[in-house]
Design an enzyme around this catalytic site. Structure first.
Site, PDB file in Angstrom:
ATOM      1  N   GLY A 146       0.820  -1.197   0.000  1.00 40.69           N
ATOM      2  CA  GLY A 146       0.000   0.000   0.000  1.00 40.69           C
ATOM      3  C   GLY A 146       0.858   1.252   0.000  1.00 40.69           C
ATOM      4  O   GLY A 146       2.061   1.212   0.272  1.00 40.69           O
ATOM      5  N   CYS A 147       0.238   2.380  -0.303  1.00 42.66           N
ATOM      6  CA  CYS A 147       0.985   3.639  -0.442  1.00 42.66           C
ATOM      7  C   CYS A 147       1.530   4.135   0.895  1.00 42.66           C
ATOM      8  O   CYS A 147       2.724   4.435   1.022  1.00 42.66           O
ATOM      9  CB  CYS A 147       0.116   4.691  -1.119  1.00 42.66           C
ATOM     10  SG  CYS A 147      -1.539   4.882  -0.406  1.00 42.66           S
ATOM     11  N   TYR A 148       0.673   4.230   1.910  1.00 45.23           N
ATOM     12  CA  TYR A 148       1.153   4.641   3.233  1.00 45.23           C
ATOM     13  C   TYR A 148       2.213   3.664   3.744  1.00 45.23           C
ATOM     14  O   TYR A 148       3.213   4.064   4.346  1.00 45.23           O
ATOM     15  CB  TYR A 148       0.003   4.682   4.238  1.00 45.23           C
ATOM     16  CG  TYR A 148      -0.906   5.869   4.157  1.00 45.23           C
ATOM     17  CD1 TYR A 148      -0.424   7.167   4.291  1.00 45.23           C
ATOM     18  CD2 TYR A 148      -2.283   5.701   3.978  1.00 45.23           C
ATOM     19  CE1 TYR A 148      -1.280   8.259   4.244  1.00 45.23           C
ATOM     20  CE2 TYR A 148      -3.146   6.784   3.928  1.00 45.23           C
ATOM     21  CZ  TYR A 148      -2.639   8.064   4.060  1.00 45.23           C
ATOM     22  OH  TYR A 148      -3.489   9.142   4.022  1.00 45.23           O
TER      23      TYR A 148
END
Length: 341
Positions: A146-148
């Site tokens: 995921g991005c975070y």
């Protein structure tokens, strides 16, 4: 090589297409979505006119396996776990950009509130944090991070794995541009709610929390949890993860710098900054820029990690993993100058 993209009409699917079209070894054989089937993608997104005009096709795993060498899933959570089953059964390469194969089934159910894939299938997927997990041709199934999680894990991995910081002191304050909220209409991402505003959401409940903990625990079993907050800021792209932590007893600040530089010295997409990084220095690229400052008075180490959420946090890292899986140069199709302005 030939690829197929499932979930083409979302922000991540479009970014994946853009990167693939500029890759020296890739041909996009087919694109798939649940809506607009039979419509040319360039009729929906006119910026693609004359560049890529293929029709959107209904999803068909047999067609994809016949005409492509790899399938990307750029779909919302809960979709890929079902649609990917036939590919896994046939050992056909998959890169899943959703969260469906990142977590153990029981943890996925708890945080995503959706039925998970089976344990057997989840174990066949490798977590695709490109700089850390040694992705290679041996890997057939990739769970793209995921991005975070990407921004946070890349900032903490060198320090966690070398036991330089207290793992019970980690606080992450992460901020994302609006594309991180996805394309689906939502009150929280409505223009009048986010323009000239700062919105904290999913406090202590974001689905990337267990992903981050699971990954970092692999390198340091002492870590039990982190304090993690997420906020939306009124920009289209980008993630800024500001991390606060304390050094282990006896650790000197020069060890932090030398460790970062040593761990990432041969990693083309990690840049260790002399000062603190800025968001506009990574937008439009696959770079992760990391900087830090130590407060002698409070004893707090502040780390800042910035990425483009659609590229390094999604499509770019997926292409990077594809390169590693198929023995291309890791940087193929990804040497991109920042948009900056």
């Amino acid at each position: 090589m030939h690829i197929s993209i499932v979930g083409i009409t979302g922000y991540t699917g479009l970014e994946l297409l853009r990167l693939a079209l500029n890759h020296p070894h890739v041909t996009v054989s087919s694109i798939h979505a649940t809506k607009e089937v039979g419509v040319q993608i360039s009729d929906i997104f006119p910026h693609l006119k004359g560049i890529f005009d293929k029709e959107i096709q209904v999803f068909d795993s047999e067609f994809i396996m016949t005409h492509s060498d790899l399938v990307f899933f750029a779909t919302p959570s809960g979709v890929a776990k079902d649609l990917s089953k036939n590919f896994v059964k046939n050992n056909f390469p998959v890169i899943d950009l959703s969260g469906d194969h990142r977590l153990s089934p029981d943890v996925y159910l708890k945080w995503y509130k959706k039925s998970p894939c089976t344990v057997d299938i989840q174990k066949r997927f490798t977590y695709g944090l490109s700089e850390v997990m040694n992705i290679s041709h041996r890997n057939r199934f990739i769970a793209n991070p995921g991005c975070y999680a990407t921004a946070t894990e890349l900032a903490l991995y060198p320090l966690i794995s070398n036991h330089l910081i207290r793992v019970d002191s980690i606080i992450v304050d992460a901020k994302s541009g609006l594309t991180g909220a996805g394309k689906k209409l939502n009150q929280s991402s409505h223009y009048v709610n986010v323009n000239n505003n700062y919105v904290t959401y999913k406090l202590n409940k974001h689905q990337h929390i267990p992903e981050i903990v699971q990954t970092l625990q692999f390198f340091n079993k002492s870590l039990q949890n982190i304090q993690f907050s997420t906020s939306l800021i009124p920009v289209n792209r980008g993630i800024v993860a500001t991390i606060y932590t304390r050094l282990e007893n006896g650790v000197k600040i020069n060890q932090i710098e030398s460790t970062y530089k040593d761990v990432y010295k041969n990693k083309p997409f990690i840049r260790i900054k002399d000062g603190l990084p800025q968001l506009n220095e990574v937008i439009g690229t696959n770079y992760t820029d990391i900087g830090f400052v130590y407060n002698e008075t409070t004893g707090v180490l502040t780390i800042s990690s910035v990425i483009d959420n659609l590229i390094k946090g999604a499509a770019g890292q997926a292409i990077q993993n594809m390169n590693l899986m198929f023995n291309f140069d890791e940087t193929d199709g990804l040497i991109l100058a920042p948009l900056y302005i």
